[in-house]
Motif scaffolding. Structure first.
Motif, PDB file in Angstrom:
ATOM      1  N   SER A  83       0.865  -1.184   0.000  1.00 54.29           N
ATOM      2  CA  SER A  83       0.000   0.000   0.000  1.00 54.29           C
ATOM      3  C   SER A  83       0.902   1.234   0.000  1.00 54.29           C
ATOM      4  CB  SER A  83      -0.930  -0.010   1.219  1.00 54.29           C
ATOM      5  OG  SER A  83      -0.199   0.197   2.415  1.00 54.29           O
ATOM      6  N   SER A  84       0.414   2.335   0.549  1.00 53.34           N
ATOM      7  CA  SER A  84       1.232   3.543   0.654  1.00 53.34           C
ATOM      8  C   SER A  84       1.408   3.909   2.124  1.00 53.34           C
ATOM      9  CB  SER A  84       0.575   4.707  -0.097  1.00 53.34           C
ATOM     10  OG  SER A  84      -0.629   5.095   0.550  1.00 53.34           O
ATOM     11  N   ASN A  85       2.304   4.838   2.367  1.00 48.03           N
ATOM     12  CA  ASN A  85       2.511   5.313   3.738  1.00 48.03           C
ATOM     13  C   ASN A  85       1.570   6.450   4.097  1.00 48.03           C
ATOM     14  OD1 ASN A  85       4.557   3.485   4.251  1.00 48.03           O
ATOM     15  ND2 ASN A  85       6.204   4.897   3.695  1.00 48.03           N
ATOM     16  N   ARG A  86       0.994   7.087   3.081  1.00 47.29           N
ATOM     17  CA  ARG A  86       0.123   8.238   3.315  1.00 47.29           C
ATOM     18  C   ARG A  86      -1.232   8.029   2.664  1.00 47.29           C
ATOM     19  NH1 ARG A  86       1.830  13.079   1.017  1.00 47.29           N
ATOM     20  NH2 ARG A  86       2.903  11.929  -0.632  1.00 47.29           N
ATOM     21  N   GLY A  87      -2.214   8.771   3.151  1.00 44.43           N
ATOM     22  CA  GLY A  87      -3.564   8.672   2.627  1.00 44.43           C
ATOM     23  C   GLY A  87      -3.838   9.746   1.582  1.00 44.43           C
ATOM     24  N   LEU A  88      -5.097  10.204   1.541  1.00 42.55           N
ATOM     25  CA  LEU A  88      -5.546  11.213   0.580  1.00 42.55           C
ATOM     26  C   LEU A  88      -5.284  10.761  -0.859  1.00 42.55           C
ATOM     27  CD1 LEU A  88      -4.387  14.506   2.359  1.00 42.55           C
ATOM     28  CD2 LEU A  88      -6.653  13.472   2.373  1.00 42.55           C
ATOM     29  N   ALA A  89      -5.549   9.467  -1.104  1.00 41.84           N
ATOM     30  CA  ALA A  89      -5.330   8.923  -2.443  1.00 41.84           C
ATOM     31  C   ALA A  89      -6.558   8.170  -2.926  1.00 41.84           C
ATOM     32  CB  ALA A  89      -4.111   8.015  -2.456  1.00 41.84           C
ATOM     33  N   THR A 116       3.805  -6.614   5.319  1.00 43.49           N
ATOM     34  CA  THR A 116       3.236  -5.335   4.882  1.00 43.49           C
ATOM     35  C   THR A 116       4.332  -4.416   4.352  1.00 43.49           C
ATOM     36  OG1 THR A 116       3.381  -4.457   7.137  1.00 43.49           O
ATOM     37  CG2 THR A 116       1.312  -5.462   6.479  1.00 43.49           C
ATOM     38  N   ILE A 117       4.036  -3.791   3.226  1.00 45.83           N
ATOM     39  CA  ILE A 117       4.897  -2.752   2.657  1.00 45.83           C
ATOM     40  C   ILE A 117       4.004  -1.529   2.489  1.00 45.83           C
ATOM     41  CG2 ILE A 117       6.395  -2.096   0.745  1.00 45.83           C
ATOM     42  CD1 ILE A 117       6.919  -5.039   0.236  1.00 45.83           C
ATOM     43  N   GLY A 118       4.026  -0.641   3.450  1.00 44.63           N
ATOM     44  CA  GLY A 118       3.127   0.509   3.471  1.00 44.63           C
ATOM     45  C   GLY A 118       2.426   0.612   4.817  1.00 44.63           C
ATOM     46  N   LYS A 135       7.740  -3.447   6.182  1.00 43.95           N
ATOM     47  CA  LYS A 135       8.840  -2.850   5.423  1.00 43.95           C
ATOM     48  C   LYS A 135       8.420  -1.520   4.797  1.00 43.95           C
ATOM     49  CE  LYS A 135      11.689  -6.253   6.176  1.00 43.95           C
ATOM     50  NZ  LYS A 135      12.949  -6.054   6.933  1.00 43.95           N
ATOM     51  N   SER A 136       7.676  -0.738   5.535  1.00 42.94           N
ATOM     52  CA  SER A 136       7.168   0.532   5.006  1.00 42.94           C
ATOM     53  C   SER A 136       8.294   1.519   4.699  1.00 42.94           C
ATOM     54  CB  SER A 136       6.186   1.164   6.010  1.00 42.94           C
ATOM     55  OG  SER A 136       5.117   0.292   6.282  1.00 42.94           O
ATOM     56  N   GLU A 137       9.433   1.353   5.355  1.00 43.97           N
ATOM     57  CA  GLU A 137      10.525   2.305   5.176  1.00 43.97           C
ATOM     58  C   GLU A 137      11.149   2.219   3.785  1.00 43.97           C
ATOM     59  OE1 GLU A 137      12.272  -1.538   6.572  1.00 43.97           O
ATOM     60  OE2 GLU A 137      10.576  -0.271   7.183  1.00 43.97           O
ATOM     61  N   ASP A 141      13.473   5.259   0.488  1.00 45.85           N
ATOM     62  CA  ASP A 141      14.591   5.152  -0.452  1.00 45.85           C
ATOM     63  C   ASP A 141      14.324   3.954  -1.356  1.00 45.85           C
ATOM     64  OD1 ASP A 141      16.971   5.470  -1.772  1.00 45.85           O
ATOM     65  OD2 ASP A 141      18.217   4.578  -0.198  1.00 45.85           O
ATOM     66  N   LEU A 142      13.493   4.172  -2.366  1.00 45.64           N
ATOM     67  CA  LEU A 142      13.028   3.075  -3.219  1.00 45.64           C
ATOM     68  C   LEU A 142      14.087   2.743  -4.263  1.00 45.64           C
ATOM     69  CD1 LEU A 142      10.840   1.086  -3.900  1.00 45.64           C
ATOM     70  CD2 LEU A 142       9.664   2.846  -5.211  1.00 45.64           C
ATOM     71  N   THR A 143      14.960   1.793  -3.914  1.00 43.46           N
ATOM     72  CA  THR A 143      16.006   1.339  -4.828  1.00 43.46           C
ATOM     73  C   THR A 143      15.904  -0.174  -4.987  1.00 43.46           C
ATOM     74  OG1 THR A 143      17.620   1.022  -3.047  1.00 43.46           O
ATOM     75  CG2 THR A 143      17.537   3.205  -4.090  1.00 43.46           C
ATOM     76  N   TYR A 144      16.527  -0.666  -6.052  1.00 46.25           N
ATOM     77  CA  TYR A 144      16.509  -2.109  -6.305  1.00 46.25           C
ATOM     78  C   TYR A 144      17.176  -2.871  -5.164  1.00 46.25           C
ATOM     79  CZ  TYR A 144      17.607  -6.622  -8.399  1.00 46.25           C
ATOM     80  OH  TYR A 144      17.734  -7.975  -8.631  1.00 46.25           O
ATOM     81  N   ASP A 145      18.280  -2.359  -4.648  1.00 49.94           N
ATOM     82  CA  ASP A 145      19.009  -3.060  -3.585  1.00 49.94           C
ATOM     83  C   ASP A 145      18.160  -3.222  -2.331  1.00 49.94           C
ATOM     84  OD1 ASP A 145      21.235  -3.341  -5.171  1.00 49.94           O
ATOM     85  OD2 ASP A 145      22.204  -1.506  -4.453  1.00 49.94           O
TER      86      ASP A 145
END
Length: 285
Positions: A83-89, A116-118, A135-137, A141-145
């Motif tokens: 999901s996302s970390n923030r609302g208003l979507a 959970t991711i978000g 793993k919301s964090e 820093d959204l990288t492949y690694d």
């Protein structure tokens, strides 16, 4: 009818809200362009790699060592909910939560855990369901690694037998106004369904074993990275659309309030004029 001061305060409040939603729309639009370009560029590579992975898994025999393609009786299921970390979507997060609940119902006879991711999906299920990790964090820093580390953890859990099946639940980006909720099997690998009459002859260089040990883990990590990238682009598209609608609604409400204010002000002025005229007539009589 509300007095003029109350209407002015409401107009001021709605105008402030409209400025906020308009600013959020522009921010999301800017972020969407970058996220959309990233997922559009990545999809052909990811899809081709997945196709090769499935074709390869269809040729593997029992002794090939493909531990990620092992089919077991499904007793333990892991749902990776993105999901996302923030609302208003808009309905972006609620659609994921609904789909996870459907899957929980479908797997009611199995032991189900959630990764959970978000923050939104973690808040929804954190108190009632078994959450193995949050793993919301990763969105910071959204990288492949960073995503590869999450994928490796899931793969290790599957190999160790902690889970017999792993499914991804995420929003796939179609356009700014449309996001499609996807439920995608992550593990075990689903072999491609080919025509029985077609005999596929593969020449492996280097050895089949080496390809299995390198291509499959890379493909799985890329698959998860694509899903998170898809969700990330979908989030900004959904937020931009939601803020656009909110801005339009605020504009309409502000115009209605201004019309109401002008009518009330006109009525007040008319009443004052009538009082003055009435008073003048009373003095003349």
């Amino acid at each position: 009818m509300a007095n003029l001061k109350e209407i002015r305060n409401r107009i001021s409040t709605v105008s402030s809200t409209m400025q906020i939603t308009s600013a959020m729309k522009m921010v999301s639009a800017a972020k969407l362009k970058k996220a959309q370009d990233a997922i559009t560029a990545m999809r052909p590579y990811s899809n081709k790699l997945t196709e090769l992975l499935q074709s390869l898994s269809a040729t593997l025999d029992a002794d090939s060592g493909s531990k990620f393609a092992e089919q077991r009786e499904v007793k333990k299921v892991l749902l990776v909910a993105i999901s996302s970390n923030r609302g208003l979507a808009g309905a972006f997060n609620s659609n994921i939560i609904k789909q996870v609940r459907v899957l929980l119902s479908d797997y009611k006879d199995q032991e189900v855990s959630i990764l959970t991711i978000g923050k939104k999906v973690n808040d929804a299920f954190g108190k009632k369901e078994t959450i193995i990790a949050n793993k919301s964090e990763v969105f910071d820093d959204l990288t492949y690694d960073n995503v590869a580390d999450i994928a490796q953890m899931i793969m290790d859990q599957f190999v160790e037998g902690n889970f017999d099946k792993v499914e991804l639940v995420y929003n796939s980006f179609k356009n700014a106004a449309t996001q499609i909720v996807m439920t995608e099997q992550f593990l075990p690998i689903v072999p491609v369904e080919s025509d029985a009459n077609v005999n596929l002859d593969y020449i492996f260089e280097p050895s089949k074993q080496e390809i299995v040990e390198t291509l499959i883990p890379k493909s799985l990590k890329t698959q998860l990275f694509k899903a998170i990238r898809d969700s990330f682009a979908s989030e900004h598209g959904a937020r931009m659309t939601a803020m656009h609608k909110a801005t339009d609604n605020a504009t309409e409400l502000r115009d209605q309030l201004k019309l109401t204010y002008n009518k009330a002000r006109q009525a007040a002025i008319t009443n004052e004029i009538l009082e003055i005229v009435g008073g003048a007539e009373a003095l003349n009589s």
